[in-house]
Scaffold this motif. Structure first.
Motif, mmCIF file in Angstrom:
data_model
loop_
_atom_site.group_PDB
_atom_site.id
_atom_site.type_symbol
_atom_site.label_atom_id
_atom_site.label_comp_id
_atom_site.label_asym_id
_atom_site.label_seq_id
_atom_site.Cartn_x
_atom_site.Cartn_y
_atom_site.Cartn_z
ATOM 1 N N PHE A 188 1.006 -0.906 0.207
ATOM 2 C CA PHE A 188 -0.042 -0.413 -0.097
ATOM 3 C C PHE A 188 0.202 1.106 0.234
ATOM 4 O O PHE A 188 2.373 1.119 0.507
ATOM 5 N N ILE A 189 0.259 2.544 -0.779
ATOM 6 C CA ILE A 189 1.081 3.320 -1.463
ATOM 7 C C ILE A 189 0.880 4.759 -0.171
ATOM 8 O O ILE A 189 1.238 5.617 -0.501
ATOM 9 N N GLN A 190 -0.887 4.693 0.098
ATOM 10 C CA GLN A 190 -1.626 5.788 -0.074
ATOM 11 C C GLN A 190 -2.651 5.604 0.838
ATOM 12 O O GLN A 190 -3.157 4.107 0.535
ATOM 13 N N ALA A 191 -3.518 6.637 1.447
ATOM 14 C CA ALA A 191 -4.595 6.214 1.732
ATOM 15 C C ALA A 191 -5.013 7.364 2.626
ATOM 16 O O ALA A 191 -4.899 8.020 2.690
ATOM 17 N N ASN A 192 -6.475 6.926 2.886
ATOM 18 C CA ASN A 192 -7.092 7.995 2.906
ATOM 19 C C ASN A 192 -8.927 7.668 3.583
ATOM 20 O O ASN A 192 -9.361 7.181 3.071
ATOM 21 N N ASN A 193 -9.118 7.813 4.425
ATOM 22 C CA ASN A 193 -10.171 7.706 5.426
ATOM 23 C C ASN A 193 -10.229 5.868 5.610
ATOM 24 O O ASN A 193 -9.227 5.637 6.104
ATOM 25 N N GLU A 199 0.211 -0.395 -4.925
ATOM 26 C CA GLU A 199 1.033 0.395 -6.466
ATOM 27 C C GLU A 199 0.582 0.045 -7.634
ATOM 28 O O GLU A 199 1.626 0.656 -8.335
ATOM 29 N N LYS A 200 -0.788 -0.560 -7.772
ATOM 30 C CA LYS A 200 -0.345 -0.812 -9.117
ATOM 31 C C LYS A 200 -1.994 0.598 -8.997
ATOM 32 O O LYS A 200 -2.713 0.071 -10.115
ATOM 33 N N ASN A 201 -2.090 1.140 -7.698
ATOM 34 C CA ASN A 201 -3.421 2.165 -8.087
ATOM 35 C C ASN A 201 -4.691 1.373 -8.020
ATOM 36 O O ASN A 201 -5.928 2.315 -8.286
ATOM 37 N N GLN A 202 -4.463 0.180 -7.086
ATOM 38 C CA GLN A 202 -6.119 0.080 -7.188
ATOM 39 C C GLN A 202 -6.525 0.035 -5.405
ATOM 40 O O GLN A 202 -5.584 -0.307 -4.976
ATOM 41 N N SER A 203 -7.930 0.379 -5.267
ATOM 42 C CA SER A 203 -8.496 1.023 -4.135
ATOM 43 C C SER A 203 -9.170 -0.292 -2.695
ATOM 44 O O SER A 203 -9.638 -0.988 -4.681
ATOM 45 N N TYR A 204 -8.857 -0.470 -2.340
ATOM 46 C CA TYR A 204 -9.852 -1.151 -1.311
ATOM 47 C C TYR A 204 -10.191 -0.727 0.189
ATOM 48 O O TYR A 204 -10.008 0.723 0.015
ATOM 49 N N VAL A 245 -10.180 7.609 12.810
ATOM 50 C CA VAL A 245 -10.207 8.845 12.203
ATOM 51 C C VAL A 245 -10.018 8.311 11.409
ATOM 52 O O VAL A 245 -10.241 10.167 10.315
ATOM 53 N N GLY A 246 -9.781 7.757 10.552
ATOM 54 C CA GLY A 246 -9.655 7.537 9.252
ATOM 55 C C GLY A 246 -8.144 7.657 8.614
ATOM 56 O O GLY A 246 -7.607 8.538 9.127
ATOM 57 N N ALA A 247 -7.543 7.498 7.553
ATOM 58 C CA ALA A 247 -6.040 7.023 7.207
ATOM 59 C C ALA A 247 -6.184 8.598 7.221
ATOM 60 O O ALA A 247 -6.448 8.821 5.929
ATOM 61 N N CYS A 248 -4.586 9.081 7.587
ATOM 62 C CA CYS A 248 -4.445 10.377 7.093
ATOM 63 C C CYS A 248 -5.297 11.416 7.275
ATOM 64 O O CYS A 248 -5.208 12.392 6.478
ATOM 65 N N HIS A 249 -5.837 11.529 8.689
ATOM 66 C CA HIS A 249 -7.205 12.853 8.570
ATOM 67 C C HIS A 249 -6.436 14.225 8.372
ATOM 68 O O HIS A 249 -5.239 14.308 9.162
#
Length: 373
Positions: A14-19, A25-30, A42-46
């Motif tokens: 994983f390279i990024q997260a939001n809430n 790394e393949k730009n796929q969302s989970y 309170v969510g990732a990277c608040h």
């Protein structure tokens, strides 16, 4: 081999997260129903926590506990108010180590009663307090720990003697399978502890910071512990732990009895202060989301693959009659992040800030997957 093989790492980076959405790394969302094991409450990277971190990083990253640190006092007040005194560490295990040490110093006694199926960490005293043979395997354990049966007051009574300093427990055994304490058991336990002048330590590392719908799980049970610990969600992803004790116990942790180089450093305190501010707002509006969460979870009870559903707030355990680790792996392939725990239990710890729409969609996909098995 650059890293020890003590983790089974899934084949995703994983390279990024939001809430409640993580991106690989393949730009796929989970969709995240794990909160990074109960961390991103309170969510990732608040953004508010991020801003506090960035602002503090412009000024001072680290200052040892040889000097004043007003940020620590701010966070301590937000955590424990005027009733508790706070010691800051770097993790839940460290906070539990401090709690065990304080209980022994304050009482002059040695024995800590904890519970089978519990989990308190992997440092040595915390590991010894953990009532799981699998955690103890292959290593000699520290003495001074006894294990009662959870939700069984007679089991606790059978272990009482003049050397018992404290009873230590989670109000919901998280790693043990998301097993809630029964109110009657807690009522009897607190009465017994008061009668016997035994301290009560509550491990809120996983259950705290709003996970159960209140800031701390003990608020559901109508008592105030002598000592409690917090970590995981305390700074929403920045490593920090805290041990809080009733003010009258504070003198026992006197100069030279305990310490930490990084504990309560300015970056962690800035993140914790911002997280606690955000959390107050989140908890004001959490009840409807919790109600919806459990309405959806009630639908799981009828599935052939499900044996039991239990938990509290935004913390749920679904015991399965199929291998849970396979389910976790297959759901990850379906871009849903979940956890396992205890006796073949699927563990869900969604961020408190997840949207109702994303939560509903994720639960529907899990239910559909289980229905096909």
């Amino acid at each position: 081999m650059p890293l020890f093989p003590n983790y089974h790492r899934a084949p995703v980076t994983f390279i990024q997260a939001n809430n409640a959405t993580w991106v690989d790394e393949k730009n796929q969302s989970y969709s995240d129903l794990s909160s990074g094991i109960g961390v991103y409450n309170v969510g990732a990277c608040h953004p508010q926590v991020e801003s506090a971190l960035v602002e503090q990083a412009h000024h001072l990253w680290h200052v040892p506990n040889l000097y004043q640190n007003p940020l620590q006092e701010t966070v301590a007040q937000k955590l424990g108010g005027d009733t508790y005194t706070t010691y800051f560490a770097n993790s839940g295990a460290e906070a539990n180590e401090a709690a065990i040490k304080l209980a022994r110093l304050a009482t002059g006694k040695s024995t800590i009663i904890s519970f089978t199926n519990s989990f308190h960490g992997r440092t040595y005293a915390a590991m010894a307090a953990t009532g799981q043979d699998s955690i103890h395997a292959g290593m000699p354990m520290l003495t001074g720990f006894e294990y009662a049966k959870f939700n069984d007051i007679n089991s606790v009574k059978s272990l009482l003697n003049d050397d018992v300093a404290a009873i230590m427990l989670e109000l919901i055994q998280g790693e043990g399978g998301v097993i809630p304490a029964e109110q009657a058991f807690i009522d009897d336990l607190i009465a017994l502890a008061h009668q016997q002048h035994i301290l009560v330590i509550i491990d809120e590392v996983q259950t705290g910071m709003g996970r159960t719908g209140k800031k701390f799980a003990f608020e559901h049970f109508g008592f105030e512990p002598d000592i409690f610990t917090s970590a995981k969600g305390l700074a929403n992803g920045i490593p920090v732990g805290a041990m809080l004790a009733k003010n009258e116990l504070a003198p026992a942790l006197a100069y030279g009895t305990h310490g930490s180089t990084f504990g309560g450093n300015p970056l962690a305190m800035a993140a914790a202060s911002a997280t606690l501010t955000v959390l107050d707002g989140v908890l004001n509006d959490i009840d409807d989301k919790i109600k919806h969460f459990w309405l959806k979870l009630d639908e799981f009870r009828q599935l052939p693959t499900v044996k039991e559903v239990r938990g509290l707030g935004m913390m749920a355990g679904i015991t399965l009659n199929i291998p849970v680790n396979d389910v976790v792996s297959e759901l990850l392939k379906a871009h849903i992040i979940v956890l396992s725990a205890g006796n073949n239990t699927l563990r869900l710890l969604p961020p408190l800030t997840i949207s109702t729409e994303q939560l509903t969609d994720s639960l529907e996909k899990i239910k559909h997957y289980l229905l096909k098995k």
